[in-house]
Design an enzyme around this catalytic site. Structure first.
Site, PDB file in Angstrom:
ATOM      1  N   ARG A  85      22.545  -1.623  79.843  1.00 30.33           N
ATOM      2  CA  ARG A  85      22.160  -0.236  80.141  1.00 30.33           C
ATOM      3  C   ARG A  85      21.724   0.488  79.062  1.00 30.33           C
ATOM      4  NH1 ARG A  85      26.853   2.951  79.325  1.00 30.33           N
ATOM      5  NH2 ARG A  85      26.100   4.567  80.556  1.00 30.33           N
TER       6      ARG A  85
ATOM      7  N   ARG B 235      20.708  11.005  80.255  1.00 31.10           N
ATOM      8  CA  ARG B 235      21.408  11.986  80.973  1.00 31.10           C
ATOM      9  C   ARG B 235      20.406  13.079  81.469  1.00 31.10           C
ATOM     10  NH1 ARG B 235      25.666  13.140  76.285  1.00 31.10           N
ATOM     11  NH2 ARG B 235      26.898  11.128  76.601  1.00 31.10           N
TER      12      ARG B 235
ATOM     13  N   ARG C 264      26.471  -9.985  62.955  1.00 28.53           N
ATOM     14  CA  ARG C 264      25.573  -9.140  62.176  1.00 28.53           C
ATOM     15  C   ARG C 264      26.428  -8.371  61.156  1.00 28.53           C
ATOM     16  NH1 ARG C 264      22.965  -4.896  64.649  1.00 28.53           N
ATOM     17  NH2 ARG C 264      24.238  -5.048  66.459  1.00 28.53           N
TER      18      ARG C 264
ATOM     19  N   ARG D 193      19.945   4.094  59.735  1.00 30.41           N
ATOM     20  CA  ARG D 193      20.345   5.440  59.997  1.00 30.41           C
ATOM     21  C   ARG D 193      20.819   5.994  58.617  1.00 30.41           C
ATOM     22  NH1 ARG D 193      25.817   4.948  63.514  1.00 30.41           N
ATOM     23  NH2 ARG D 193      27.037   3.709  62.396  1.00 30.41           N
TER      24      ARG D 193
ATOM     25  N   GLU E  26      22.165   2.932  56.005  1.00 29.86           N
ATOM     26  CA  GLU E  26      22.492   1.493  56.599  1.00 29.86           C
ATOM     27  C   GLU E  26      21.365   0.618  56.785  1.00 29.86           C
ATOM     28  OE1 GLU E  26      26.384   2.977  58.811  1.00 29.86           O
ATOM     29  OE2 GLU E  26      24.790   2.049  59.808  1.00 29.86           O
TER      30      GLU E  26
ATOM     31  N   TYR F 199      33.184  -7.267  70.090  1.00 27.18           N
ATOM     32  CA  TYR F 199      33.382  -6.004  69.628  1.00 27.18           C
ATOM     33  C   TYR F 199      34.355  -5.063  69.972  1.00 27.18           C
ATOM     34  CZ  TYR F 199      32.296  -1.248  68.020  1.00 27.18           C
ATOM     35  OH  TYR F 199      32.353  -0.100  67.171  1.00 27.18           O
TER      36      TYR F 199
ATOM     37  N   ASP G 140      36.361  -1.305  70.028  1.00 28.21           N
ATOM     38  CA  ASP G 140      36.409   0.098  69.423  1.00 28.21           C
ATOM     39  C   ASP G 140      37.829   0.342  68.854  1.00 28.21           C
ATOM     40  OD1 ASP G 140      33.923   1.593  69.164  1.00 28.21           O
ATOM     41  OD2 ASP G 140      33.864   2.091  71.341  1.00 28.21           O
TER      42      ASP G 140
HETATM   43  P1  FDA Z   1      39.513  -5.074  61.249  1.00 26.50           P
HETATM   44  O1  FDA Z   1      38.478  -5.945  60.797  1.00 26.50           O
HETATM   45  O2  FDA Z   1      39.953  -3.746  60.989  1.00 26.50           O
HETATM   46  O3  FDA Z   1      41.071  -5.637  60.298  1.00 26.50           O
HETATM   47  C1  FDA Z   1      41.138  -7.402  60.220  1.00 26.50           C
HETATM   48  C2  FDA Z   1      41.714  -7.288  58.661  1.00 26.50           C
HETATM   49  O4  FDA Z   1      42.002  -8.622  58.551  1.00 26.50           O
HETATM   50  C3  FDA Z   1      40.756  -6.784  57.612  1.00 26.50           C
HETATM   51  O5  FDA Z   1      41.338  -5.708  56.894  1.00 26.50           O
HETATM   52  C4  FDA Z   1      40.443  -8.403  57.061  1.00 26.50           C
HETATM   53  O6  FDA Z   1      40.408  -8.043  55.655  1.00 26.50           O
HETATM   54  C5  FDA Z   1      41.860  -8.988  57.275  1.00 26.50           C
HETATM   55  N1  FDA Z   1      41.569 -10.582  57.296  1.00 26.50           N
HETATM   56  C6  FDA Z   1      40.517 -11.332  57.550  1.00 26.50           C
HETATM   57  N2  FDA Z   1      40.587 -12.449  57.241  1.00 26.50           N
HETATM   58  C7  FDA Z   1      41.860 -12.500  56.206  1.00 26.50           C
HETATM   59  C8  FDA Z   1      42.533 -13.722  55.715  1.00 26.50           C
HETATM   60  N3  FDA Z   1      42.054 -14.623  55.624  1.00 26.50           N
HETATM   61  N4  FDA Z   1      43.717 -13.343  54.956  1.00 26.50           N
HETATM   62  C9  FDA Z   1      44.164 -12.006  55.007  1.00 26.50           C
HETATM   63  N5  FDA Z   1      43.525 -10.899  55.600  1.00 26.50           N
HETATM   64  C10 FDA Z   1      42.462 -11.295  56.198  1.00 26.50           C
HETATM   65  N6  FDA Z   1      35.401   1.859  66.504  1.00 26.50           N
HETATM   66  C11 FDA Z   1      35.339   3.174  67.044  1.00 26.50           C
HETATM   67  O7  FDA Z   1      36.292   3.206  67.877  1.00 26.50           O
HETATM   68  N7  FDA Z   1      34.596   4.142  66.513  1.00 26.50           N
HETATM   69  C12 FDA Z   1      33.526   3.849  65.649  1.00 26.50           C
HETATM   70  O8  FDA Z   1      32.774   4.840  65.402  1.00 26.50           O
HETATM   71  C13 FDA Z   1      33.591   2.589  65.136  1.00 26.50           C
HETATM   72  N8  FDA Z   1      32.451   2.333  63.954  1.00 26.50           N
HETATM   73  C14 FDA Z   1      32.182   1.354  63.465  1.00 26.50           C
HETATM   74  C15 FDA Z   1      31.351   0.845  62.796  1.00 26.50           C
HETATM   75  C16 FDA Z   1      31.248  -0.426  62.107  1.00 26.50           C
HETATM   76  C17 FDA Z   1      29.890  -0.689  61.320  1.00 26.50           C
HETATM   77  C18 FDA Z   1      32.078  -1.419  62.626  1.00 26.50           C
HETATM   78  C19 FDA Z   1      31.785  -2.811  62.087  1.00 26.50           C
HETATM   79  C20 FDA Z   1      32.937  -1.111  63.382  1.00 26.50           C
HETATM   80  C21 FDA Z   1      33.323   0.069  63.872  1.00 26.50           C
HETATM   81  N9  FDA Z   1      33.978   0.441  64.776  1.00 26.50           N
HETATM   82  C22 FDA Z   1      34.363   1.635  65.337  1.00 26.50           C
HETATM   83  C23 FDA Z   1      35.118  -0.353  65.177  1.00 26.50           C
HETATM   84  C24 FDA Z   1      36.314  -0.739  64.547  1.00 26.50           C
HETATM   85  O9  FDA Z   1      36.200  -1.072  63.057  1.00 26.50           O
HETATM   86  C25 FDA Z   1      37.472  -1.744  65.044  1.00 26.50           C
HETATM   87  O10 FDA Z   1      37.995  -1.346  66.212  1.00 26.50           O
HETATM   88  C26 FDA Z   1      38.563  -2.052  64.145  1.00 26.50           C
HETATM   89  O11 FDA Z   1      38.426  -2.422  62.886  1.00 26.50           O
HETATM   90  C27 FDA Z   1      39.363  -3.078  64.739  1.00 26.50           C
HETATM   91  O12 FDA Z   1      40.592  -3.696  64.204  1.00 26.50           O
HETATM   92  P2  FDA Z   1      40.807  -4.942  63.831  1.00 26.50           P
HETATM   93  O13 FDA Z   1      42.603  -4.881  63.219  1.00 26.50           O
HETATM   94  O14 FDA Z   1      40.984  -5.679  65.138  1.00 26.50           O
HETATM   95  O15 FDA Z   1      40.065  -5.755  62.723  1.00 26.50           O
END
Ligand code: FDA
Length: 385
Positions: free
Chosen positions: A176, A180, A254, A285, A308, A356, A358
């Site tokens: 979608r 609005r 990506r 952006r 970015e 993905y 949030d």
């Molecule tokens: P996250 O990636 O945060 O944590 C995983 C951790 O595991 C990392 O710190 C990593 O270093 C660690 N790790 C991985 N492999 C490992 C290993 N082998 N040994 C030790 N440690 C290891 N959400 C939202 O609500 N609003 C927003 O505006 C945005 N904006 C946004 C922008 C961009 C560019 C991205 C990529 C993402 C967002 N998000 C977001 C999403 C948000 O970042 C996401 O929901 C959280 O990071 C998820 O948390 P996790 O704990 O799942 O992963």
């Protein structure tokens, strides 16, 4: 590792939520490791040294949620500001409000439309395909919003995001495109929205502030895995394909390259996020971080901006957005099967489930995983002992 009831890999929202619950609710000893040198995962932020402006190091993070439980849970660790996110897009040297709304439509077509007139206009333009099933992203977008708006606001931006012509992208990428038919230009519709008053990293400090929780940074799980006793419960939030040594193939992501700059002006663009829809502008952006916190006392003569650039990730890059083709789905299912056979390890978070998420979804998933998987296992181990 022997002293701990639970080992958590990853100090992002998923890992920190499970750690907090295991320690505060069950009184368990938790070790949380992260290969990065900081807690917070991708939500980590720090204050820029020159200006004091809080910079989200892995891209703009806006907190919003429809989920009251998650909002109440996180509110134990932070207060929220009343920030309301708005996004603008620059196209051919003009600025339009996103997502596409009645204001965008009036401005773009150069006259006033009532909501019904605008609906009729977009419906007529979207009828271009005459009922044919869209074969690619371009056709799908045209079937949703018509060609003029697609060509202005979606085509160039999408091409830059994917480094691919939208005619070569599968239609399944978009289901979608919100339009609005009123002048509401708030980006999110959720009832709960705001930014943490003391920044993101303070949330994680408070979540992990318990003598039962130890944090070990700059520690890669794969470097210490052998030393973890096999009867320990592990919560793993790293990439699932890496866990299984890529044996079922590589999941595609990506990534974004961030180009950060401190500029000698008080306000660079007048808003937090300006998208660039033109294809000949190489970045997607520009973020200007001071606008996320207008309540703070930031310097009047300097500002921090980040451009970015989006591209496909290699193994060495930070994985940000799952590419999620049908082939990726199949590969992920193969890993899911392997994960189910991996007793003692719970896979979670965006990397561990190739989704993905949030922030509110990562927290919601962690609360659920704690209830249904982690807690029963920890209590079971206690009974067995
Ligand atoms: P996250 O990636 O945060 O944590 C995983 C951790 O595991 C990392 O710190 C990593 O270093 C660690 N790790 C991985 N492999 C490992 C290993 N082998 N040994 C030790 N440690 C290891 N959400 C939202 O609500 N609003 C927003 O505006 C945005 N904006 C946004 C922008 C961009 C560019 C991205 C990529 C993402 C967002 N998000 C977001 C999403 C948000 O970042 C996401 O929901 C959280 O990071 C998820 O948390 P996790 O704990 O799942 O992963």
């Amino acid at each position: 590792f022997h002293d701990y009831d639970l080992i958590i890999v990853g100090a992002g929202f998923f890992g920190a939520t499970v750690a907090e619950r295991a320690a505060n609710q069950l009184g368990k000893r938790v070790l949380i490791i992260d290969r990065r040198s900081h807690i917070g995962g991708n939500a980590y932020s720090e204050n820029d040294r020159q200006t004091g402006i809080e910079v989200h190091k892995y891209g703009a993070h806006l907190f919003h949620t429809p989920n009251r439980t998650v909002w109440d849970y996180l509110s134990r660790f932070t207060r929220f500001t009343d920030y309301r996110h708005r996004v603008f897009t620059s196209y051919r040297n003009q600025v339009f409000a996103m997502p596409i709304n009645l204001g965008t439509i009036c401005q773009f077509f150069g006259r006033q439309f009532s909501p019904d007139e605008a609906r009729a206009l977009i419906a007529a333009q979207a009828a271009e395909l005459e009922g044919r099933v869209p074969r690619n992203l371009e056709e799908k977008a045209i079937s949703l919003i018509g060609r003029p708006l697609y060509e202005a606001f979606i085509r160039g931006y999408t091409a830059k995001q994917w480094q691919t012509d939208p005619r070569d992208l599968p239609e399944s990428i978009i289901t979608r495109l919100p339009v609005r038919y009123n002048f509401d230009n708030r980006y999110f519709n959720d009832p709960y929205e705001g930014l943490p008053v003391d920044g993101y990293t303070a949330i994680f400090k408070r979540m992990l502030d318990n003598p039962l929780i130890d944090v070990q940074l700059a520690t890669d799980y794969f470097a210490v895995r052998q030393a973890i006793p096999s009867d320990k419960t592990v919560v793993y939030t790293g990439p699932i394909d890496r866990y299984f040594d890529y044996r079922a193939g590589e999941l595609k992501w990506r990534t974004i390259d961030f180009q950060e700059e401190v500029l000698p002006v008080g306000d660079f663009q007048g808003t937090a996020v300006m998208n660039y829809a033109d294809e000949d502008v190489p970045y997607t952006r520009i973020l200007e971080f001071r606008h996320f916190n207008p309540e703070r006392d930031y310097p009047a003569d300097r500002t921090v901006i980040v451009r970015e650039y989006s591209r496909f990730a290699t193994r060495a890059d930070e994985p940000y957005y799952p590419v999620d083709t049908l082939e990726d789905r199949r590969t992920y299912l193969a890993y899911r099967k392997l994960a189910e056979e991996e007793t003692g390890v719970i896979f979670g978070g965006r990397l561990g489930t190739y989704r993905y998420l949030d922030m509110h979804q990562a927290i919601g998933a962690a609360l659920k995983s704690f209830e249904t998987e982690v807690s029963p296992r920890l209590i079971g181990a206690e009974r067995a002992a």
